[in-house]
Design a protein around this motif. Sequence first.
Motif, PDB file in Angstrom:
ATOM      1  N   SER A 111       0.853  -1.191   0.000  1.00 31.18           N
ATOM      2  CA  SER A 111       0.000   0.000   0.000  1.00 31.18           C
ATOM      3  C   SER A 111       0.891   1.243   0.000  1.00 31.18           C
ATOM      4  CB  SER A 111      -0.913   0.012   1.225  1.00 31.18           C
ATOM      5  OG  SER A 111      -1.809  -1.073   1.191  1.00 31.18           O
TER       6      SER A 111
ATOM      7  N   ARG B  89      -2.642   0.693  -4.097  1.00 32.22           N
ATOM      8  CA  ARG B  89      -1.847  -0.521  -3.898  1.00 32.22           C
ATOM      9  C   ARG B  89      -1.070  -0.814  -5.175  1.00 32.22           C
ATOM     10  NH1 ARG B  89      -4.825  -5.521  -1.271  1.00 32.22           N
ATOM     11  NH2 ARG B  89      -4.786  -3.991   0.425  1.00 32.22           N
TER      12      ARG B  89
ATOM     13  N   GLN C 135      -7.021   3.287  -4.268  1.00 30.98           N
ATOM     14  CA  GLN C 135      -7.537   2.553  -3.126  1.00 30.98           C
ATOM     15  C   GLN C 135      -9.053   2.408  -3.132  1.00 30.98           C
ATOM     16  OE1 GLN C 135      -5.317   1.190  -1.042  1.00 30.98           O
ATOM     17  NE2 GLN C 135      -6.937   0.102   0.019  1.00 30.98           N
TER      18      GLN C 135
END
Length: 332
Positions: free
Chosen positions: A71, A168, A192
């Motif tokens: 992330s 990500r 995201q």
Amino acid sequence: MKMRDLIGGAIAAILLGAGAASAAGPTLTVVQQTIADEKAVFATVESISVVPARARIGGTVIALKVREGDSVSRGQEIATIGDDKLTLQINSLDAQIQALQAQASQAQIDYDRTSGLVERGTLPRTKLDEARTALNVAENNLRAKTAERAVIQQQFKEGQVLAPDDGRVLKKMITVGSVVLQGDPIVTVAQQHYKLRLRVPERHARFLKAGDKIRVDGTEFGDHTAKFGTIDLVYPQIEDGRVVADATVEGLGQYFVGDRLRVWISGGERPAIVIPSRYITTQFGVDYVQLGEPGKSVAVPVQRGLDHPTPAMPDGLEILSGLRNGDKLVQP
């Protein structure tokens, strides 16, 4: 054997009736309502957009700080690109700046000396003008070289590849030691904010519209509670006999992009009786509800249908037979 089953059922009914008689739980009035005739379809978890993190300068990748699945947040450093030419240019400009600083210092000294001599009348005023011009030229040359060095320094800083948005990392395009050019993608980042992309058979297209509610089984999330979402967009083109639609559901950030989930959508409406599942007890494989008032209720067998949870009734359960509109139930 049949007589034994009848006796067992009668005993179970007596036990349930006796248990209900001693219970004093809340009552519920059965109301027939119109519910959505839900159909199960599969949906895919997809990112709103997949954006590449690109190199701003050309050079060699000297560090890569992320891998697939990590992330990242907006502005986070993903990789570092080095260019030896930039270091050489900065060293060259540092040397030139030092020379121009010496020239500017000497021009300032000459100007101060000439100014003093002109005030005493030793030199004509034209010499002062020449010294002032030489000082201005030296200072301007120094500022120009300093600005040129700032440009190279900024290019050196642009060797840091930054994440374009929160999301990500899906895929790496390079490895440490790779030679890249300006604008080459380094990694791809999925934003995201995920959506569910539904592909619904075209026979259900006339029931599907933006704003409709959808339900995702709680088992898909590792929970017993269902999650609900809203259809945002229904695409006007039918692909392979299916209508494509996008829906928003909270809590999809923990999923993989491309994961498939079972989703329940509305395929029309029909009348039905839905009660909370906590009003149902099961004995010897038969479902019962307590019909009557607190303190004097009887056990009535019912046939349960599919779960029909709603935001107002998370444990909703459809009853196919055994109840009528207006019946009063007692919670066991």
